[in-house]
Scaffold this motif. Structure first.
Motif, PDB file in Angstrom:
ATOM      1  N   LEU A 292       0.838  -1.211   0.000  1.00 47.45           N
ATOM      2  CA  LEU A 292       0.000   0.000   0.000  1.00 47.45           C
ATOM      3  C   LEU A 292       0.864   1.248   0.000  1.00 47.45           C
ATOM      4  N   ALA A 293       1.865   1.261   0.902  1.00 50.53           N
ATOM      5  CA  ALA A 293       2.693   2.450   1.027  1.00 50.53           C
ATOM      6  C   ALA A 293       3.506   2.676  -0.245  1.00 50.53           C
TER       7      ALA A 293
ATOM      8  N   GLY B 159       1.358   4.322  -2.648  1.00 52.68           N
ATOM      9  CA  GLY B 159       1.221   5.716  -2.256  1.00 52.68           C
ATOM     10  C   GLY B 159       2.440   6.532  -2.611  1.00 52.68           C
ATOM     11  N   LEU B 160       3.618   5.949  -2.363  1.00 52.04           N
ATOM     12  CA  LEU B 160       4.861   6.686  -2.608  1.00 52.04           C
ATOM     13  C   LEU B 160       5.104   6.933  -4.086  1.00 52.04           C
TER      14      LEU B 160
ATOM     15  N   GLN C 170       2.898   7.779  -6.249  1.00 52.63           N
ATOM     16  CA  GLN C 170       2.009   8.804  -6.805  1.00 52.63           C
ATOM     17  C   GLN C 170       2.846  10.039  -7.136  1.00 52.63           C
ATOM     18  N   PRO C 171       2.363  10.838  -8.094  1.00 51.02           N
ATOM     19  CA  PRO C 171       3.196  11.976  -8.496  1.00 51.02           C
ATOM     20  C   PRO C 171       3.381  13.041  -7.414  1.00 51.02           C
ATOM     21  N   HIS C 172       2.358  13.293  -6.607  1.00 50.09           N
ATOM     22  CA  HIS C 172       2.515  14.373  -5.624  1.00 50.09           C
ATOM     23  C   HIS C 172       2.437  13.810  -4.225  1.00 50.09           C
ATOM     24  N   VAL C 173       3.594  13.596  -3.613  1.00 50.05           N
ATOM     25  CA  VAL C 173       3.611  13.122  -2.235  1.00 50.05           C
ATOM     26  C   VAL C 173       4.397  14.128  -1.400  1.00 50.05           C
ATOM     27  N   PRO C 174       3.744  14.738  -0.428  1.00 50.76           N
ATOM     28  CA  PRO C 174       4.496  15.672   0.409  1.00 50.76           C
ATOM     29  C   PRO C 174       5.521  14.931   1.275  1.00 50.76           C
TER      30      PRO C 174
ATOM     31  N   ARG D  67       8.219  13.401   0.552  1.00 48.03           N
ATOM     32  CA  ARG D  67       8.505  12.066   0.046  1.00 48.03           C
ATOM     33  C   ARG D  67       9.847  11.535   0.558  1.00 48.03           C
ATOM     34  N   ARG D  68      10.870  12.384   0.502  1.00 51.00           N
ATOM     35  CA  ARG D  68      12.215  11.924   0.895  1.00 51.00           C
ATOM     36  C   ARG D  68      12.262  11.551   2.374  1.00 51.00           C
TER      37      ARG D  68
ATOM     38  N   ILE E 143       9.777  10.635   4.310  1.00 54.55           N
ATOM     39  CA  ILE E 143       9.016   9.412   4.561  1.00 54.55           C
ATOM     40  C   ILE E 143       9.817   8.201   4.111  1.00 54.55           C
TER      41      ILE E 143
ATOM     42  N   ILE F  36       9.239  -2.333   0.298  1.00 58.50           N
ATOM     43  CA  ILE F  36       9.153  -0.988  -0.291  1.00 58.50           C
ATOM     44  C   ILE F  36      10.070  -0.899  -1.521  1.00 58.50           C
TER      45      ILE F  36
ATOM     46  N   LEU G 235      -5.466  18.510  -6.689  1.00 57.28           N
ATOM     47  CA  LEU G 235      -4.111  18.228  -6.223  1.00 57.28           C
ATOM     48  C   LEU G 235      -4.120  17.834  -4.753  1.00 57.28           C
TER      49      LEU G 235
ATOM     50  N   LYS H 176      -2.900  14.345  -3.076  1.00 56.24           N
ATOM     51  CA  LYS H 176      -1.936  14.265  -1.976  1.00 56.24           C
ATOM     52  C   LYS H 176      -2.541  13.491  -0.812  1.00 56.24           C
TER      53      LYS H 176
ATOM     54  N   ARG I 289      -4.854  11.249  -0.903  1.00 55.89           N
ATOM     55  CA  ARG I 289      -4.971   9.818  -1.185  1.00 55.89           C
ATOM     56  C   ARG I 289      -3.625   9.135  -0.997  1.00 55.89           C
ATOM     57  N   ALA I 290      -2.570   9.784  -1.503  1.00 58.46           N
ATOM     58  CA  ALA I 290      -1.235   9.196  -1.341  1.00 58.46           C
ATOM     59  C   ALA I 290      -0.900   9.052   0.138  1.00 58.46           C
ATOM     60  N   MET I 291      -1.197  10.101   0.906  1.00 58.80           N
ATOM     61  CA  MET I 291      -0.867  10.046   2.326  1.00 58.80           C
ATOM     62  C   MET I 291      -1.661   8.966   3.037  1.00 58.80           C
TER      63      MET I 291
ATOM     64  N   LEU J 205      -2.615   6.171   1.780  1.00 59.43           N
ATOM     65  CA  LEU J 205      -2.015   4.866   1.475  1.00 59.43           C
ATOM     66  C   LEU J 205      -0.755   4.654   2.299  1.00 59.43           C
ATOM     67  N   ILE J 206      -0.002   5.754   2.502  1.00 63.00           N
ATOM     68  CA  ILE J 206       1.274   5.615   3.205  1.00 63.00           C
ATOM     69  C   ILE J 206       1.064   5.545   4.712  1.00 63.00           C
TER      70      ILE J 206
ATOM     71  N   LEU K 263       1.461   2.312   7.101  1.00 64.69           N
ATOM     72  CA  LEU K 263       2.818   1.815   7.240  1.00 64.69           C
ATOM     73  C   LEU K 263       3.659   2.784   8.057  1.00 64.69           C
ATOM     74  N   LEU K 264       3.449   4.069   7.782  1.00 64.93           N
ATOM     75  CA  LEU K 264       4.254   5.067   8.487  1.00 64.93           C
ATOM     76  C   LEU K 264       4.012   4.953   9.992  1.00 64.93           C
TER      77      LEU K 264
END
Lengths: 392, 556
Positions: A208-209, A212-213, A215-219, A221-222, A224, A272, B38, B42, B44-46, B48-49, B52-53
């Motif tokens: 899942l993660a 998520g990672l 995806q084009p826009h992940v705040p 990212r580095r 996380i 991952i 946008l 963001k 949705r991505a968060m 998904l993450i 795990l985080l």
């Protein structure tokens, strides 16, 4: 690259001394084993010089000379020291007849570019011998452990019976011990309970993660990514210490759940990394197309995305599995006697009363690794093919 | 400004001013609509993450944070000896005098309570890390504090039989509401016992007695005994004596025990007292040693740099940190050895890995793949399998020595000591970490076109020059990546040094494990771990700068 190096037969003044030098080297070992190194060197050099000359100039036919030399040296070896020596003799026979003709026919020059100097040719082969030696160093421990595990004695070296290939020197008793000893069986059962649970956790969360990672826009990212990869970077002893302190605070130390959670955390980076790598080539228009045709996100995931990234997920899972299955430091601290796993039992065995059963276990584990390695390799190829990265 | 002189952006703004913002299909401004899309992406991505985080934060990051916290945490001293540490704060270690009587008085109360709670041995072993002998001092004193308190207990009990009975005490000390709650509870095992609450007028007149009785009550409660009937500790009598001797005015009290208190207040002046300074010296002369008190004072604060100082072979002293005596220095040597051996291992891996990676990268694909199996098989084989293989092979009677003897290279009576020393660790770890060098080197060398070397040679370079000036510089990134990887892995290794390292081939991680499981000095283990972690994270940061963490590859 096809080298069109013209070759011609070499003169005896070149190849006979070279073969003699190798003969001297072989003679040194045989001679030392028999008692006199100097005699061995002289006899080895003289005999092999003669053999090289006779084979190339008198017998001339390569197959015939190879077979006769193998037979001859095998008989000599047998007379000197039984079956093992006969085998070594046969290997010597094959090697020296091959060497003689390889040098005589200039075959060593055939595949090399024509402009090389003799020194460069010599270096070329020396370099290969060095690399061969290093590869032997890499594989020796695994190769040595396997036959030793069939030792009929409780020794950790080859007994004279084993070297004579006497069936009495071999037995399956260490395997029997493994399968009948309750310590080992408990350890195996614990490993089999813990590793799949940890794998399942890391694969479920990790996949899942990873999606998520990618995806084009992940705040962040580095940041996380750094956190998620950290269990792989932090030395195991530090993870183990931290987990021991923290898990005893919250009552997880010495429980199955504690060990499973710890192992899942250690396996996550592998999931991952592998799944993210699979997703790099993933064409996002496929999911859009699916959505366009009316599939909801869940259906899209299971029917479109999942089959494509499945190879990556499975190999990530295998990595996570083997991480947990091989892990000893963390379980040593986080677990208690009730969660003793196979590696832990091996570790105890190695530190306290080392018994040859360990070698039997090691052999079984090597076979499991070979099986897993094969699966991962096949999956990697399949994944690359699916993503069109390399032709089938 | 003419129309043609406007930039496209100015055009847009002019349009916007004229017609309003551009609209999306649903009538919202396009900009807002895009921003919303946008944001949702963001989110949705968060989402998904996030699972795990959170999982990693709880199962992995929290333990690491806990370890870092433990490396400076030092609450045990002030928790176990709260009164003593407060009194001791005033004392000047450089004065050359032992602490004043108040400190010993406080120590008696703290030590008594700690002994009842069995916490004094733990504190003793904690302080023993800093000063040898404290552990036995505390244990000895724990056995004797009871006698000191009994002096007061006996005198109160001789004065009036009222003081003998725990029920009288609880009736006197407890508040009305607590007493009636206790009546309702009535020893019921299934219900929780009410928490002790002191009577208001007693608490203000006899503060010390109330404080210690409350501690007694909460201890009894935690032991699941009945507070009402339990006879109080001897230290409660001592506290009562202190309160009365300090001139507590009990004449205004009424209710349970008021008469007895007034009787006791009149009698205490004639009581026999205990000189705690002398009494503790009687238990052990060490209580009059400045060093012991200095240690307790130094480690009174809740946080300490003591573990970190210890981890770098230093110690606290009245004049600030100083090096430990020569014969107690161990950790710097261990850190040095860990670094040195990791460097040796890294260097051996370069030396052995470079030729193999070169030949794998330059052979035809078919042969290279076959040889690659020889690299990947050990990589995939269990660490313990490989370590046990080396343990078996390197023994005095093992395969390596047997072969050397058979070949006549070494004599039978002078077999090589290859195991339980540094040689063993270096051989085994070089073998175990070699694939981690070969794989990154291989992937870099694969990208170097072989034609460069041929070009260099055709321009007249010798073999060596062509390699050194053309090929080698291009393979340096691979060497860098492999070296950092191998080095990071090597300095944190535990299992292999533990099994094949003996005493001279062990690493700092073996010391950490020793402090966790054998000496139980967790704070020091945490401090050593924190330093090791800092080194590894520094290297990891360098690795990320040079290679990039996204480029980590597994397997082929």
């Amino acid at each position: 690259m096809v080298a069109l190096t013209p070759v011609e037969r070499t003169e005896p003044s070149f190849y006979v001394p070279v073969v003699a030098a190798f003969g001297a080297l072989a003679g040194l070992f045989v001679g030392t084993a028999q008692g006199s190194s100097l005699l061995g060197i002289i006899v080895g050099a003289a005999v092999m010089a003669g053999v090289a000359f006779v084979l190339t100039k008198v017998v001339k036919d390569e197959t015939k000379s190879m077979l006769s030399l193998i037979a001859l040296l095998a008989i000599v070896g047998f007379l000197m020291g039984g079956i093992a020596a006969a085998l070594i003799g046969a290997v010597f026979g094959w090697f020296f007849s091959w060497l003689s003709f390889w040098l005589y026919e200039s075959r060593y020059r055939q595949h090399l570019v024509p402009y090389l100097t003799p020194g460069q040719v010599l270096w070329h082969y020396t370099f290969r011998v060095i690399c061969g030696a290093i590869l032997v160093f890499l594989i020796t421990p695994i190769i040595v452990v396997m036959p030793l595990s069939f030792n009929a004695q409780d020794f950790f070296t080859f007994t004279p019976e084993m070297l004579r290939f006497d069936p009495a020197g071999y037995s399956l008793k260490h395997y029997e011990d493994f399968f009948s000893n309750s310590d080992w069986q408990n350890a195996l059962a614990n490993s089999v309970k813990i590793a799949p649970a940890a794998t399942l956790l890391s694969v479920a969360f990790g996949t899942l993660a990873a999606i998520g990672l990618s995806q084009p826009h992940v705040p962040f990212r580095r940041a996380i990514m750094a956190i998620l990869i950290s269990p792989m970077i932090v030395p195991l002893i530090i993870s183990a210490a931290g987990m021991y302190f923290f898990y005893s605070r919250i009552g997880l130390q010495g429980t199955y759940l504690g060990v499973v959670l710890a192992h899942a955390a250690l396996g996550i980076p592998f999931v991952i990394i592998t799944v993210t790598a699979t997703l790099v080539g993933f064409d996002n228009s496929l999911t859009r197309a699916a959505a366009n045709m009316g599939a909801n996100p869940v259906t899209t995931f299971f029917r479109v995305q999942m089959p494509l990234i499945l190879p990556g997920v499975i190999s990530g899972g295998l990595f996570a599995f083997i991480t947990s299955f091989d892990e000893v430091v963390v379980v040593l601290f986080v677990g208690s006697a009730g969660q003793k796993t196979l590696p832990w039992q091996m570790f105890t065995g190695l530190r306290e009363q080392i018994s040859p059963t360990i070698l039997a276990v090691a052999t079984i584990l090597v076979i499991i690794s070979i099986a897993l390695l094969t699966v991962v390799e096949l999956l990697r190829r399949r994944s690359e093919r699916l993503r069109g990265m390399s032709p089938a | 400004m003419t129309d043609s002189a406007m930039t496209p952006d100015e055009h847009r703004r002019a349009d916007e001013a004229a017609t309003g913002p551009m609209l999306a299909a649903d009538g919202r401004p396009l900009k807002a609509s895009l921003n919303r899309a946008l944001r949702r992406q963001k989110l949705r991505a968060m989402m998904l993450i996030a699972p795990l985080l959170i999982f990693v934060l709880v199962t992995f990051i929290a333990p690491i944070a806990d370890m870092l916290f433990r490396s400076i945490e030092n609450q045990i001293v002030s928790d176990t000896l709260p009164r003593t540490t407060t009194e001791l704060a005033e004392w000047d270690a450089n004065s050359g005098d032992i602490p004043p009587p108040e400190v010993f008085h406080a120590l008696f109360k703290d030590m008594f309570i700690a002994t009842e709670r069995k916490a004094h041995t733990r504190l003793g072993s904690r302080l023993n890390y800093e000063l040898t002998g404290v552990s036995s001092l505390f244990r000895k004193s724990g056995r004797r504090v009871d006698d000191m308190g009994e002096v007061y207990q006996d005198q109160f009990e001789d004065l009036n039989g009222f003081w003998k009975d725990g029920e009288n005490w609880s009736a006197m000390m407890g508040s009305g509401s607590w007493l009636s709650a206790m009546g309702d509870w009535n020893g019921n095992k299934d219900a929780a016992q009410p928490i002790f609450e002191a009577r208001g007028d007693i608490a203000s007149t006899l503060p010390e007695t109330t404080a210690i009785y409350s501690e007694f009550a909460s201890f009894v409660l935690s032991e699941e005994d009945n507070v009402l009937t339990e006879d109080p500790w001897a230290v409660v009598y001592a506290a009562l004596y202190d309160d009365l001797a300090n001139g507590a005015d009990v004449s205004g009290l009424s209710g349970n025990g008021a008469a007895e208190l007034q009787e006791a207040a009149a009698a205490v002046a004639a009581f026999e007292t205990v000189d705690f300074t002398a009494a503790f010296a009687d238990v052990d002369e060490d209580w009059h040693s400045i060093q012991v008190w200095e240690t307790i004072q130094t480690y009174s604060p809740n946080f300490t740099s003591g573990y970190f100082l210890n981890a770098v072979d230093m110690q606290k002293s009245p004049d600030g940190p100083e090096m430990r005596p020569e014969n107690q220095r161990l950790h710097i040597m261990l850190f040095g050895r860990t670094m040195f051996m990791s460097l040796v291992i890294t260097f051996s891996c370069i030396l052995l890995g470079y030729p193999v990676a070169w030949i794998l990268a330059n052979l035809p694909a078919r042969t290279a793949n076959l040889l690659m199996i020889l690299v990947l098989l050990p990589f995939w084989t269990s660490l313990l399998v490989r370590t046990s293989a080396w343990k078996v092979m390197l023994q005095q009677q093992g395969v390596v020595n047997d072969t050397l003897v058979w070949l006549g290279i070494v004599a039978d009576d002078s077999r090589l000591a290859l195991i339980n020393n540094q040689t063993g660790t270096i051989i085994a770890m070089t073998h175990i970490l070699l694939p981690f060098m070969i794989l990154p080197l291989y992937s870099v060398m694969k990208t170097i076109p072989p034609s460069y070397l041929r070009a260099a040679k055709s321009l007249g370079a010798t073999n060596w020059t062509a390699f050194w000036r053309v090929y080698f510089p291009q393979s340096v990134p691979g060497i860098g990546a492999g070296s950092i990887l191998v080095f990071i892995l090597a300095i944190g290794y535990y299992i292999t040094p533990e099994i094949v390292g003996g005493t001279t081939g062990t690493f700092i991680s073996n010391r950490i494990a020793y402090h966790i499981s054998s000496s139980l000095n967790w704070g020091l283990a945490a401090a050593l771990g924190a330093i090791l972690l800092a080194v590894v994270l520094g290297l990891y940061w360098a690795y990320d700068k040079i290679v990039g963490i996204d480029n980590v590859k597994l397997g082929g």
